[in-house]
Design a protein around this motif. Structure first.
Motif, PDB file in Angstrom:
ATOM      1  N   PRO A 103       0.792  -1.228   0.000  1.00 58.71           N
ATOM      2  CA  PRO A 103       0.000   0.000   0.000  1.00 58.71           C
ATOM      3  C   PRO A 103       0.826   1.281   0.000  1.00 58.71           C
ATOM      4  CG  PRO A 103      -0.666  -1.478   1.789  1.00 58.71           C
ATOM      5  CD  PRO A 103       0.477  -2.124   1.108  1.00 58.71           C
TER       6      PRO A 103
ATOM      7  N   SER B 266       5.400   2.174  -4.634  1.00 53.62           N
ATOM      8  CA  SER B 266       4.942   2.572  -5.967  1.00 53.62           C
ATOM      9  C   SER B 266       5.707   1.803  -7.037  1.00 53.62           C
ATOM     10  CB  SER B 266       5.135   4.072  -6.165  1.00 53.62           C
ATOM     11  OG  SER B 266       6.495   4.394  -6.053  1.00 53.62           O
TER      12      SER B 266
ATOM     13  N   GLU C 135      -0.890   3.193  -4.845  1.00 58.28           N
ATOM     14  CA  GLU C 135      -2.137   2.513  -4.471  1.00 58.28           C
ATOM     15  C   GLU C 135      -3.351   3.420  -4.672  1.00 58.28           C
ATOM     16  OE1 GLU C 135      -5.485   2.003  -1.974  1.00 58.28           O
ATOM     17  OE2 GLU C 135      -3.941   3.447  -1.439  1.00 58.28           O
TER      18      GLU C 135
ATOM     19  N   SER D 222      -8.999   0.654  -3.124  1.00 62.25           N
ATOM     20  CA  SER D 222      -8.389  -0.287  -4.074  1.00 62.25           C
ATOM     21  C   SER D 222      -8.657  -1.704  -3.573  1.00 62.25           C
ATOM     22  CB  SER D 222      -6.882  -0.042  -4.160  1.00 62.25           C
ATOM     23  OG  SER D 222      -6.317  -0.244  -2.889  1.00 62.25           O
TER      24      SER D 222
ATOM     25  N   LEU E 262      -6.873  -5.632  -3.600  1.00 66.13           N
ATOM     26  CA  LEU E 262      -5.622  -6.341  -3.869  1.00 66.13           C
ATOM     27  C   LEU E 262      -5.778  -7.202  -5.119  1.00 66.13           C
ATOM     28  CD1 LEU E 262      -4.809  -7.529  -0.238  1.00 66.13           C
ATOM     29  CD2 LEU E 262      -4.132  -5.400  -1.384  1.00 66.13           C
TER      30      LEU E 262
ATOM     31  N   LEU F 214      -0.863  -5.693  -6.564  1.00 64.03           N
ATOM     32  CA  LEU F 214      -0.979  -4.940  -5.313  1.00 64.03           C
ATOM     33  C   LEU F 214      -1.200  -5.957  -4.200  1.00 64.03           C
ATOM     34  CD1 LEU F 214      -1.369  -2.199  -3.798  1.00 64.03           C
ATOM     35  CD2 LEU F 214      -3.818  -2.444  -4.264  1.00 64.03           C
TER      36      LEU F 214
ATOM     37  N   SER G  96       3.362  -8.297   1.207  1.00 65.41           N
ATOM     38  CA  SER G  96       4.463  -7.750   0.406  1.00 65.41           C
ATOM     39  C   SER G  96       5.750  -7.657   1.207  1.00 65.41           C
ATOM     40  CB  SER G  96       4.094  -6.379  -0.140  1.00 65.41           C
ATOM     41  OG  SER G  96       3.816  -5.519   0.927  1.00 65.41           O
TER      42      SER G  96
END
Ligand code: BGC
Length: 748
Positions: A642, A645, A704, A718, A720, A742, A748
């Motif tokens: 989140p 980038s 995100e 958003s 995932l 994402l 992550s």
């Protein structure tokens, strides 16, 4: 004035005076002696004969500075309360220096210059005494049958947001609170979803899901509000059955509570009274009550608030409070404009020093924006740019036409307009060019439906056959034919819906006849909407979409034709192949049965059996005289959390013979989500200017927050999962492609 003084002022007003602040009338109500007003405009509007015009809060579309001074002076002498009048007007894309129509401006994708255009409009308005303009219009449009697409920045939400923000900043400045010198107040419109009338017919109902409304239509208005727009205008239409102007949910819950708008809400022209015609209010008193309850502060040009509000609110504390709130907002707007200190806002001083309207600086800005708004749609065998040695014949109703400003240039003077012929003569001598009309602008049957505008159309004195023979002669004597064609400015704009938005038959015939001569044909199309150009494109060797390019349009076009300027415009609205495809737009959903090329003529796919799915020219499309190659230099990561980038570097090379500007567009597709996501969503773009042979780099960052949308529970967030990224030079030409995911923080 300090806020406490403003509240004192509010308290000092009688109910009648308060209601007056919520009434907007035109200048004729103040012009003559009171007896004439009472028997004239007052009576016509149905205002009670004892209505005191010197209580009225604002005036619509009076734009003559001397008249503004006279009306304000007289008003302040006559009124008891001494609250200055507000002067509001439709200065939509320029006051006297007229810029291209908004749909064209959006094709520049150059929001810096769009902001500059708005700031020039504001400066000219400021000099001439206008306080508020009814701009920006940010209604999303997908249906070119609707005449008002010309006023909109097009079909895409990102472009609408950017247009909203840059226009408000240009008009008002960036500071909150008071509106400084040289700036005026902005009014975003038409709230909400006016751009989606059923079948493209003006003033028709709008039916749309809340999801569609929130995802695509509201963000443009929200961007204008966030940028500080002081006013919002309601829409004429019903939204899911309820007229926007009487819709409490829309204007109070959504606009004021959720979208945090605390400025003045003005009705569209006569829209409060139209609540009756809609079948929503059974009489004027109910209309007044519904509009007030919905949060409409100013009633534009009807007698409803003036005649009804006093009895409607009497004895009802809640409604009295709503009245006070509305009046307070109007007084606050006047205060933000500094009118209590100077009711003329520097107008008197400007009259002495001279105004800046139509200055060279303003005209240069108008030309520059026009050059970037014009879209090159086709250029076979690099016919363009023209060589100065080529002998051209300039043919068509737009060859020498001054009326190229579009329907909303209320202060624009056609005499200021540089025509195409005049523009071309800055590049070549007159013996290099012959000029003739070739065809009538419109066939007779298309003139009458234009109503009161028929009188403004050119009187066609010469027989069509004679015009055609002359055109053929001119064409035969030239090397290249430049055909300047288009719809009349009165065929688009408000009340300009068309079922078959094509070139007028008179001109289509001219084009057809000239295309038989074996001469190279450059066709320039003037219009307020995407016309259906399928046949035109077949016959033209080069095709240029000029829109209504404004005061400096002729120069801008000529600079493009002779290559002083390399075209860079990119369509902000899709050009359909045929009327039956409408509405056709780039960010559609995929369907469970997409029409895949590998399936050939498979019947049970989402397709037409008599037409391609693809439009003639897609969103984001526009050619250049040069060629650009793009390649993906780097993608920082294929998985983000989140707070991370995806950073992207794209190398862009100008591989052609001309210097030029390209717009690199980044589209995203969310593969799987709780609601189906479009096949592509424009998420960001960059413009880069490169000399011939030069290579440069553009960078993007996907975060995100750029992946958010309204999911199945109508929350903006958003989800995932996996995303496809497409980068290219139009919504269809996206050669660069990669995927990323994402992930949640833990993943992550
Ligand atoms: C239009 C508005 C405009 C208003 C005032 C209406 O007919 O819909 O866009 O601002 O008139 O002129």
């Amino acid at each position: 004035m300090h806020i406490n003084l403003l509240l004192e002022k509010l308290d000092s007003l009688t109910v009648e005076e308060k209601i007056g602040q919520l009434v907007q009338l035109t200048g004729d109500f103040f012009e003559k002696d009171l007896d004439t007003v009472v028997t004239g405009p007052l009576k016509k509007l149905g205002l009670h004969s004892d209505y005191n015009v010197y209580n009225t809060g604002s005036i619509l579309n009076v734009t003559d500075p001397k008249r503004i001074i006279r009306l304000q002076t007289d008003y302040l002498e006559q009124s008891n309360h001494k609250v200055p009048l507000l002067f509001m007007a439709d200065i939509i894309y320029g006051y006297r220096t007229i810029f291209p129509i908004p749909l064209a401006q959006a094709c520049s994708w150059n929001f810096k210059e769009i902001e500059q255009a708005a700031s020039i409009s504001a400066r000219e308005c400021y000099d001439e005494g206008i306080h508020v303009t009814f701009s920006p219009m940010v209604d999303i449009v997908r249906d070119p049958r609707w005449g008002r697409v010309m006023e909109s920045p097009g079909e895409d939400t990102l472009l609408a947001k950017k247009y909203a923000e840059s226009t408000v900043h240009g008009l008002q400045g960036k500071q909150p609170g008071s509106v400084p010198q040289d700036k005026i107040a902005a009014c975003v419109k038409h709230f909400a979803a006016y751009g989606a009338p059923v079948a493209g017919r003006e003033y028709n109902a709008v039916d749309m899901s809340e999801h569609m409304l929130r995802e695509y239509y509201l963000p443009g208005y929200q961007a204008a509000i966030d940028a500080g727009a002081k006013l919002v205008m309601t829409a004429f239409n019903t939204l899911n059955g309820i007229p926007a102007t009487g819709n409490e949910w829309l204007n109070r819950d959504l606009l004021r509570q959720e979208m945090k708008f605390d400025g003045v809400l003005i009705s569209d022209y006569a829209a409060v009274e139209e609540l009756i015609m809609h079948g929503y209010a059974e009489d004027a008193a109910t209309a007044a009550k519904l509009a007030l309850m919905a949060g409409v502060d100013i009633d534009m040009k009807t007698a409803v608030y003036a005649n009804q509000l006093e009895s409607v609110i009497s004895g009802n504390e809640h409604l009295e409070q709503l009245l006070n709130d509305a009046v307070y907002r109007v007084l606050k707007l006047k205060n933000d404009l500094g009118l209590f200190e100077d009711p003329f806002r520097g107008l008197k001083a400007t009259l002495q020093q001279g105004t800046r309207i139509l200055s060279d600086e303003h005209k240069t800005a108008a030309r520059s924006l026009a050059e970037q708004s014009i879209v090159l749609l086709k250029n076979e065998q690099d016919l363009l740019p023209l060589s100065k040695k080529t002998k051209i014949s300039l043919i068509g109703p737009y060859a020498e036409e001054h009326s190229t400003l579009g329907m909303w240039a209320i202060k624009g003077d056609e005499a200021d307009t540089v025509t195409l012929k005049e523009g071309l003569l800055k590049h070549i001598d007159s013996d290099q060019m012959s000029v003739c009309r070739g065809a009538h602008l419109l066939p007779d049957h298309a003139r009458e439906p234009l109503g009161k505008y028929v009188d403004k159309l050119p009187v066609e004195t010469v027989n069509e056959d004679i015009l055609l023979q002359e055109a053929i002669r001119h064409a035969n004597e030239s090397d290249v034919v430049v055909l300047a064609l288009g719809e009349s400015i009165y065929q688009s704009g408000e009340g300009g819906s068309r079922t078959n938005p094509t070139l007028p038959e008179t001109q289509a015939k001219l084009l057809h006849e000239l295309s038989q001569l074996g001469k190279k044909l450059v066709v320039i199309v003037y219009s307020g909407r995407p016309l259906i150009l399928t046949e035109v494109a077949k016959q033209a060797d080069a095709l240029i979409q000029a829109w209504y390019p404004g005061t400096m349009g002729g120069e801008a076009l000529a600079n493009i034709l002779y290559g002083t300027v390399n075209p860079s415009g990119k369509l902000a609205m899709t050009f359909p192949r045929s009327v039956g495809q409408i509405p056709v737009y780039y960010n559609e959903l995929n369907s469970g049965r997409p029409n895949l090329p590998e399936n050939g003529a498979y019947r049970f796919a989402s397709r037409y059996i008599d037409e391609a799915n693809e439009p003639l020219y897609p969103f984001g499309y526009g050619k250049s005289y040069t060629t650009f190659d793009c390649s993906l230099l780097s993608v920082s990561r294929k998985e983000i959390g989140p707070d991370e980038s995806v950073d992207i570097e794209v190398s862009v090379s100008n591989t052609g013979r001309f210097d030029g500007k390209e717009t690199i567009q980044l589209y995203i597709r969310d593969r799987f989500a709780s609601v189906t996501r479009p096949v592509k969503v424009l998420t960001d773009f960059r413009q880069i200017f490169l000399r011939s042979g030069e290579t440069g780099t553009v960078q993007f960052s996907i975060r995100e927050d750029m992946l958010r949308f309204y999911g199945s529970s109508m929350k903006y967030q958003s989800e995932l999962g996996d995303f496809e990224v497409y980068i290219g030079t139009s919504s269809q030409e996206t050669p660069l492609h990669f995927s990323f995911s994402l992930r949640s923080e833990e993943q992550s």
